[in-house]
Scaffold this active site. Sequence first.
Site, short mmCIF file in Angstrom:
data_model
loop_
_atom_site.label_atom_id
_atom_site.label_comp_id
_atom_site.label_asym_id
_atom_site.label_seq_id
_atom_site.Cartn_x
_atom_site.Cartn_y
_atom_site.Cartn_z
N ASP A 35 0.83 -1.20 0.00
CA ASP A 35 0.00 0.00 0.00
C ASP A 35 0.86 1.25 0.00
O ASP A 35 0.55 2.25 -0.61
CB ASP A 35 -0.89 0.03 1.25
N ASP A 37 3.89 1.69 -1.21
CA ASP A 37 4.46 1.97 -2.53
C ASP A 37 3.39 2.55 -3.45
O ASP A 37 3.65 3.42 -4.27
CB ASP A 37 5.05 0.69 -3.15
N TYR A 38 2.17 2.03 -3.28
CA TYR A 38 1.07 2.53 -4.09
C TYR A 38 0.81 4.00 -3.76
O TYR A 38 0.69 4.85 -4.65
CB TYR A 38 -0.18 1.69 -3.82
N ASP A 39 0.75 4.30 -2.47
CA ASP A 39 0.54 5.69 -2.05
C ASP A 39 1.60 6.60 -2.65
O ASP A 39 1.33 7.73 -3.03
CB ASP A 39 0.62 5.81 -0.51
N SER A 84 -12.09 7.62 1.97
CA SER A 84 -10.95 6.88 2.53
C SER A 84 -10.23 7.82 3.50
O SER A 84 -10.75 8.86 3.86
CB SER A 84 -10.06 6.36 1.42
N LEU A 85 -9.06 7.44 3.94
CA LEU A 85 -8.38 8.21 4.97
C LEU A 85 -7.03 8.69 4.46
O LEU A 85 -6.39 8.01 3.67
CB LEU A 85 -8.13 7.33 6.20
N GLU A 115 -8.75 4.09 17.37
CA GLU A 115 -9.19 2.69 17.25
C GLU A 115 -8.30 1.98 16.24
O GLU A 115 -7.53 2.62 15.52
CB GLU A 115 -10.66 2.62 16.85
N LYS A 117 -6.97 0.11 13.00
CA LYS A 117 -7.26 0.08 11.56
C LYS A 117 -7.16 -1.37 11.12
O LYS A 117 -6.08 -1.92 10.98
CB LYS A 117 -6.28 0.97 10.80
N ASP A 119 -7.21 -4.49 8.83
CA ASP A 119 -6.80 -4.66 7.44
C ASP A 119 -7.75 -5.62 6.73
O ASP A 119 -7.50 -6.81 6.63
CB ASP A 119 -5.37 -5.19 7.39
N GLU A 177 -15.50 -2.91 8.98
CA GLU A 177 -14.46 -3.58 8.21
C GLU A 177 -14.67 -5.08 8.28
O GLU A 177 -14.75 -5.66 9.37
CB GLU A 177 -13.10 -3.20 8.80
N TYR A 229 -17.54 0.25 12.77
CA TYR A 229 -16.89 1.45 13.29
C TYR A 229 -17.66 2.74 13.06
O TYR A 229 -17.17 3.81 13.37
CB TYR A 229 -15.45 1.58 12.77
N LYS A 293 -9.80 9.67 15.13
CA LYS A 293 -10.96 10.44 14.67
C LYS A 293 -11.30 11.52 15.69
O LYS A 293 -11.21 11.28 16.90
CB LYS A 293 -12.17 9.52 14.52
N LYS A 317 -0.22 4.72 10.06
CA LYS A 317 0.09 3.39 9.51
C LYS A 317 1.35 2.81 10.14
O LYS A 317 2.37 3.49 10.25
CB LYS A 317 0.29 3.50 8.00
N CYS A 411 28.84 -30.25 -0.91
CA CYS A 411 28.66 -29.25 0.14
C CYS A 411 29.45 -27.98 -0.23
O CYS A 411 30.66 -28.06 -0.48
CB CYS A 411 29.16 -29.80 1.47
N CYS A 414 32.46 -27.75 2.64
CA CYS A 414 33.57 -28.69 2.79
C CYS A 414 33.76 -29.56 1.54
O CYS A 414 34.70 -30.35 1.48
CB CYS A 414 33.34 -29.59 4.01
N CYS A 429 24.59 -32.27 3.90
CA CYS A 429 25.99 -32.64 3.74
C CYS A 429 26.23 -33.77 4.73
O CYS A 429 25.93 -33.64 5.91
CB CYS A 429 26.89 -31.45 4.07
N CYS A 434 32.43 -31.61 8.60
CA CYS A 434 32.14 -30.40 7.83
C CYS A 434 32.24 -29.17 8.74
O CYS A 434 31.59 -29.10 9.78
CB CYS A 434 30.75 -30.50 7.22
S1 IVH Z 1 -13.06 5.06 9.30
C1 IVH Z 1 -13.98 8.51 6.71
N1 IVH Z 1 -12.19 3.22 10.98
O1 IVH Z 1 -9.52 1.93 6.28
C2 IVH Z 1 -13.67 7.40 7.61
N2 IVH Z 1 -11.80 2.93 8.66
O2 IVH Z 1 -7.99 3.79 4.56
C3 IVH Z 1 -13.22 6.21 6.89
N3 IVH Z 1 -10.62 0.88 8.09
O3 IVH Z 1 -11.95 2.50 3.80
C4 IVH Z 1 -13.32 4.97 7.58
N4 IVH Z 1 -10.44 0.12 10.14
O4 IVH Z 1 -11.97 0.26 5.01
C5 IVH Z 1 -12.29 3.62 9.70
N5 IVH Z 1 -11.49 1.66 12.55
C6 IVH Z 1 -11.59 2.07 11.27
C7 IVH Z 1 -11.07 1.30 10.21
C8 IVH Z 1 -11.19 1.78 8.91
C9 IVH Z 1 -10.18 -0.11 8.87
C10 IVH Z 1 -10.46 0.96 6.63
C11 IVH Z 1 -11.73 1.31 5.89
C12 IVH Z 1 -11.39 2.53 5.09
C13 IVH Z 1 -9.90 2.48 5.03
C14 IVH Z 1 -9.34 3.84 4.84
#
Ligand code: IVH
Length: 671
Positions: A35, A37-39, A84-85, A115, A117, A119, A177, A229, A293, A317, A411, A414, A429, A434
């Site tokens: 993720d 590297d993607y970012d 997304s975040l 809280e 995150k 995956d 999630e 959540y 949050k 992260k 080997c 030896c 071996c 040895c």
């Molecule tokens: S809040 C606007 N809370 O992370 C708020 N997201 O990178 C967005 N995720 O799409 C979501 N745990 O799939 C929130 N405790 C959590 C989370 C959570 C995992 C995921 C969710 C979101 C992604 C954002």
Amino acid sequence: MTKQASIKKRINELRDEIRRHDELYYVQDNPEISDRDYDELMERLRDLEQKHPEFVAPDSPTQRVAGRPAEGFPEFIHRRPMLSLDNSYNIEELRAFDERCRRLAGGKAPEYVAELKIDGLSLSIHYEDGVFVRGVTRGDGFRGEDVTPNAKTIRSVPLKLRNGASGIAREIEVRGEVYLPRRIFEKINAEREEAGEPRFANPRNAASGAIRQLDPKIVARRRLDMFAYDVLAGERKAFKTHWEALDWLVSAGLHVNENRRLCQSIEEVIEFCNEMESKRDDLGYEIDGVVVKVNSTALQDEFGATGKAPRWAIAYKYPARQATTEVKDIVVQVGRTGALTPVAMLEPVALGGVTVSRSTLHNEDEIERLGLRIGDWVLIERGGDVIPKVLKVVDSKRTGKEKRFRMPTECPVCGGRVSRPEGEAVSRCIAADCAAQLIGRLLHFASRRAMRIEGLGFALAEQLIEKKLVRDVADLYSLTIDELASLERMAKKSASNVLSQIEASKSRDLWHLIYGLGIRHVGERTAGILARHFGSLERLGQARVEELDDIHEIGLTMAQSIRDWFDDPGNKRLTERLRDAGVRTEAEKPARRAEDQKFAGKVFVLTGTLPSMTRDEARSLIEASGGRVTSSVSKKTDFVLAGAEPGSKLDKANELGVKVIDEAEFKKMLA
Ligand code: IVH
């Protein structure tokens, strides 16, 4: 090419690359890059587009949230976009988030909720008058896929809200999630391997593949789970604070992750982040960070959102645990048992907070299974166990120049003959003298969990053997200071340090010695069991195979291997010489009769996170008192010791009527 044209070309390349990764991630559930590297790719594109707005195009990946609805499910337009975040990767970035929040809040410090995150993948579930009506994936954030029949198979998604929606609104939307518990992920992968199907790289991919299965029966077998959540009343937030929303979700019967904290300052948030990072591996599911949050809904509305992410939340992260890199070479190492282990030499890459440049490939079969060749690009992962492993080859990076690997027939250390017996995966071996095996044995003997001789590392072990000062571990105890000081890079001072370490090792408890001898199949735990049972090396050496086999947790293979080791005349002499050198061969505490002990014959199962001790610590305490620990609950289980997030073992215990105890009770029983 003009400068403009070359920038345009670069932008187009980046877009294509990102689109390809989107496809791999969202459609094929088969990502090739982390993720992070993607970012980074996204960030680079965004940056270029910002500097050259003339090239911004409506179909650029920067112009939408992410992902796309897959085919096969009806589309559903989210009542409120699923954003997304923004990510942060270090404490400074978290502090910067805090500063911005305080500024936006007019200088006052807002309360935060921290809280985990999780995956997995986000899911929105809809209730009407308290009854489940719909489940929708996030999709591109605006339009998702209606996966109602699949969502219904998730056990932690109640079909009816327990509190009957308690008057907050007729239409309620819960967001959360969906994830796959680690234990189930392992099981699914084992099954796939058996069936000749490719393994999933991680639980998230497996979960996201599952929710998009067209056959709900298959989904049900995947045993998905969900942590809620957020809750919306219609399209508005349902509560004045996020904390209240979480409490309400609990009362409604949803699963809310219990690792959450209401924080008065960013310092408290940081503390939570650090605490959870150290617990990361003990959780039964994968997390990739912490979500922070702003607690007040009014403030959230005031802060609003930028294009794709709210300003009132941020993801902190943890270091990524997967990365892609190139296999420069495959070298072969010889271990203390003579086993030849192929090791991938990697182009160094940052992973989980360290730089990784090698990864074990275990044996020939593993290389075969992966289809790995020298020069390939691979996806690697570094979990809590520190040793990185190769998950898969990135096929799209093949150029045709990759070379096949062949296990040497001699080997590499030896030159001795290498043999791979029928039915075994490991080549060895078979030369008795040895040098690699000798070095391996010395290092194992001196290792921390064995005799803990600090300062005896590879360079020293190699010299000792080369100069013929040491031929086996007992020779360590007759080394003199002059011999040691005559070696390269060994001043008098360090020679005398090593000597006193060797001296100190003589009084280690018996299990360290048994483990340090390197008897095949005898790990630390078995060494502990043997030391407790026999009380001395002498008595262990006299034990018959049947006697060994009778001990709980010692199987026939182990019993035979122990007997064989002591039957070897060279080993017999070795143990005598160790004893004569003054190495302690008696247990600190004499072997106690099992029936005198607190938990004699009692069977425990451990589940969940205990408040003050790790599972290993609990296990040691139980074993030291004559009990045993098994992994699954059955009628034979005497106690289930349960901590936080106990999972299905607790259900099983209740079902079978097995006594469940918590840590406090456990400690009382021990006292
Ligand atoms: S809040 C606007 N809370 O992370 C708020 N997201 O990178 C967005 N995720 O799409 C979501 N745990 O799939 C929130 N405790 C959590 C989370 C959570 C995992 C995921 C969710 C979101 C992604 C954002």
